[in-house]
Design an enzyme around this catalytic site. Structure first.
Site, PDB file in Angstrom:
ATOM      1  CG  ASP A   1      -1.761   1.369   1.387  1.00  6.43           C
ATOM      2  OD1 ASP A   1      -2.691   1.151   0.335  1.00  6.43           O
ATOM      3  OD2 ASP A   1      -2.270   1.849   2.348  1.00  6.43           O
TER       4      ASP A   1
ATOM      5  CG  ASP B   1      -1.881   6.977   1.002  1.00  4.94           C
ATOM      6  OD1 ASP B   1      -0.680   7.440  -0.004  1.00  4.94           O
ATOM      7  OD2 ASP B   1      -2.824   6.881   0.294  1.00  4.94           O
TER       8      ASP B   1
END
Length: 243
Positions: free
Chosen positions: A14, A16
């Site tokens: 991922d 963020d």
């Protein structure tokens, strides 16, 4: 290898909160957007901890808007992706948030987490495949600006979701698509996530899931309950180093 089971040959990160601290900027943009909307209706403010983690974090923009509003018993028309940021629609609010996000990013230089850069470098040196999987439509801009792009072989993001008709997290579609692009089976890939929706997506897809708890408090337990196989505060822990 790198704190992962021996059978893992690919890493799906991922963006963020895992590779970059853009989760903080996203949270500020969501908080400002929702509070402006709620204040005009005399409603309770957006909680940047519980509301963000429970309804928004890790999801495609429109899903975050819709899920949060539903939690408050509010329904808006869906609208279209081209809605003005001033439109009182799900897409309009989402576009308002994105407008604020881009302004916040322009105001200060965004740097990746140093330990995440180190982890990417070692994963690359070890021959592990690498992809970024994010619900953000700004993923390409962020990985380019932060210098991460050369270390990532594939990108599945908010743009991909829209173009290919994928379901966003907590559905496993985006991680499955990234694994497909890298040519690996889900069971041989590890997902790295800080969001509850992302961890749930990794679990649903049959991946080994590493939960990243940068929040503290009960978040680590929430990540485990959502399906994380292991939870660390920082990727440095997987390398046996200090963050």
């Amino acid at each position: 290898m790198l704190g992962l089971p021996d059978h893992v040959t690919a890493c799906l990160f991922d963006l963020d909160g895992v590779l970059t601290p853009t989760a903080v900027v996203h949270n500020k943009a969501w908080t400002a957007t929702f509070n402006e909307f709620l204040k005009a209706r005399g409603l309770r403010e957006f909680d940047p901890v519980h509301d963000y983690n429970d309804y928004v974090d890790g999801k495609p923009r429109e899903a975050g808007v819709r899920d949060f509003l539903t939690s408050r018993g509010i329904s808006l028309p869906q609208g279209t992706p081209d809605d003005s940021p001033d439109e009182q629609t799900v897409n309009g609010l989402g576009n308002r948030k994105n407008e604020l996000l881009l302004k916040l990013l322009e105001q200060g230089g965004l740097q990746p987490y140093p330990s995440s850069v180190t982890y990417l470098e070692r994963a690359q040196a070890a021959g592990l495949r690498r992809a970024v999987v994010s619900s953000s439509a700004n993923t390409l801009q962020v990985i380019t600006a932060t210098g991460l792009a050369p270390m990532l072989e594939a990108r599945v993001d908010g743009v991909t979701i829209r173009e290919r008709g994928l379901k966003g997290k907590p559905a496993p579609d985006t991680f499955l698509e990234a694994a497909r692009e890298l040519g690996v089976e889900p069971a041989r890939a590890a997902v790295f996530e800080d969001a509850l929706a992302g961890v749930a997506a990794g679990r649903a897809g049959g991946f080994f899931v590493v939960g990243i708890d940068r929040v503290g408090g009960e978040h680590g337990e929430d990540l485990r309950r959502s399906g994380a196989d292991v939870v660390v505060r920082d990727l440095a822990e997987l390398l046996g180093e200090q963050a």
